[in-house]
Write a protein that holds these residues in place. Structure first.
Motif, PDB file in Angstrom:
ATOM      1  N   LEU A  90      18.226 -96.480 -11.621  1.00 46.27           N
ATOM      2  CA  LEU A  90      19.521 -97.161 -11.593  1.00 46.27           C
ATOM      3  C   LEU A  90      20.614 -96.274 -12.148  1.00 46.27           C
ATOM      4  N   ARG A  91      21.826 -96.575 -11.745  1.00 37.70           N
ATOM      5  CA  ARG A  91      22.964 -95.854 -12.308  1.00 37.70           C
ATOM      6  C   ARG A  91      23.262 -96.402 -13.700  1.00 37.70           C
ATOM      7  N   TRP A 113      21.867-100.912  -1.758  1.00 39.92           N
ATOM      8  CA  TRP A 113      22.929-100.043  -2.253  1.00 39.92           C
ATOM      9  C   TRP A 113      24.144-100.913  -2.519  1.00 39.92           C
ATOM     10  N   PHE A 153      19.508 -98.755  -5.023  1.00 42.25           N
ATOM     11  CA  PHE A 153      19.053 -99.295  -6.295  1.00 42.25           C
ATOM     12  C   PHE A 153      17.683 -99.927  -6.102  1.00 42.25           C
TER      13      PHE A 153
END
Length: 356
Positions: A4-5, A290, A344
């Motif tokens: 994950l970001r 996404w 993601f």
């Protein structure tokens, strides 16, 4: 597995989601936007700056409503206008009249998710011959029928992800799995499925048996029927893989209602808001997607850069879009493709942190 970001990214996505919710409700009607209505909108908007025609596969799917929130945001920031047109069901032949009408009205660019890459190609080439820039996104038109295709992810990456998630959900990575796709002509679906099959052919996945691929046409009722059919036809089925936001939700609902969440799992590509209950009850422990608003945001900026001449779509060209890709340059690749970024992975550890 995909990472994950940062939490800062989560906050950004959460703020975008409030806009998405409103957009989704506004797109719930069943009628298509008629070409004549689009013509009037395009003409009145032309004097106000860059006018971009937006042609999704259909105008009732919340995925495309979410993408439009990103386009609207980009248009507002740059003084442009989005004119959305499209059919109320995902059929390539229904998209063609809208392309023709947008061409006649002289919009500066068309952003399209193609229902059938070859079916829409002639009309798009006519638009390009008229000086209109064409940006494919989500599902690509045929190569040569667009200036740039904005791909949401690396297709090969999604193929591996789908196979990995299925393997993760089947005990000992051994058992029957099936695919519930969107339309049989959908470019992105077909590419992901083929790459998933390539991945399944490797030794790691030799215990998985792909028994069927069915198509729900990105319609809830069709997807529900197909998912129900899979449960009936394959009593030993272990996983349904649905690389479509409509399909994964329908499959999870069918499995849950059948009382088979313990024995059959659902994975694929879906919205966190749709899938949260099914993550929590064990029907769909892992899935991915996404940022759909970001996909729309990038697509609009690509269209604007093509119109301004900043880019032409040539392989190797670079450009930046503030707020995306950590403000680092995007590079146009083979076949004039730009990739938004990695998907993601959602599961019980993070799904509550997202709201779109």
């Amino acid at each position: 597995m995909l990472k994950l970001r940062s939490m800062r990214r989560v906050v950004v996505l959460a703020s975008i989601a409030a806009i998405v919710a409103g957009a989704c409700s506004s797109q719930s009607g069943g009628a298509s936007t008629a070409p004549s209505a689009a013509a009037s909108a395009a003409g009145s908007a032309a004097a106000g700056g860059l006018t971009v025609g937006y042609l999704p596969k259909d105008i009732v799917n919340q995925y495309f409503a979410a993408a439009k929130t990103g386009m609207d945001k980009a248009a507002t920031e740059t003084g442009g206008t989005i004119v959305q047109v499209g059919p109320n069901e995902p059929k390539a032949d229904l998209q063609v009249p809208f392309i023709t009408d947008l061409t006649t009205q002289g919009v500066k660019a068309i952003i399209i998710s193609a229902d059938g890459k070859d079916e829409v190609a002639p009309a798009l080439k006519q638009a390009m011959a008229s000086g209109i820039k064409v940006v494919g996104f989500d599902s690509s038109p045929a190569v040569g029928a667009y200036n740039v295709f904005v791909n949401q992810v690396d297709f090969s990456g999604v193929g591996v992800n789908l196979a990995d998630w299925a393997c993760e959900l089947v005990p000992n990575c051994t058992g029957e799995i099936a695919i519930l796709s969107a339309a049989a002509t959908a470019t992105n679906q077909n590419a992901w499925i083929e790459l998933m099959k390539t991945t399944l052919a490797t030794d790691k996945y030799k215990g998985l048996k792909l028994v069927d691929t069915v198509y729900g046409n990105d319609k809830p009722e069709d997807s529900t029927t197909q998912a129900t059919g899979l449960l009936t036809k394959y009593p030993n089925l272990k996983v349904i893989v649905a690389p479509t936001t409509v399909g994964i939700l329908a499959a999870a609902q069918v499995v849950k209602q059948a009382g088979k969440s313990d024995s059959i799992k659902v994975t694929g590509l879906g919205f966190p808001n749709d899938m949260k209950p099914f993550v929590k009850d064990g029907t769909s422990p892992v899935f991915g997607l996404w940022s759909v608003p970001d996909l729309g945001y990038l697509s609009y900026h690509v269209a604007a850069k093509l119109v301004s001449g900043e880019i032409t779509g040539k392989e190797g060209e670079t450009f930046t879009v503030k707020g995306l890709n950590k403000d680092q340059p995007y590079t146009i690749g083979k076949d004039s493709v730009v990739i938004l970024g990695p998907a993601f992975r959602f599961d019980k550890t993070n799904v509550d942190s997202f709201n779109f």
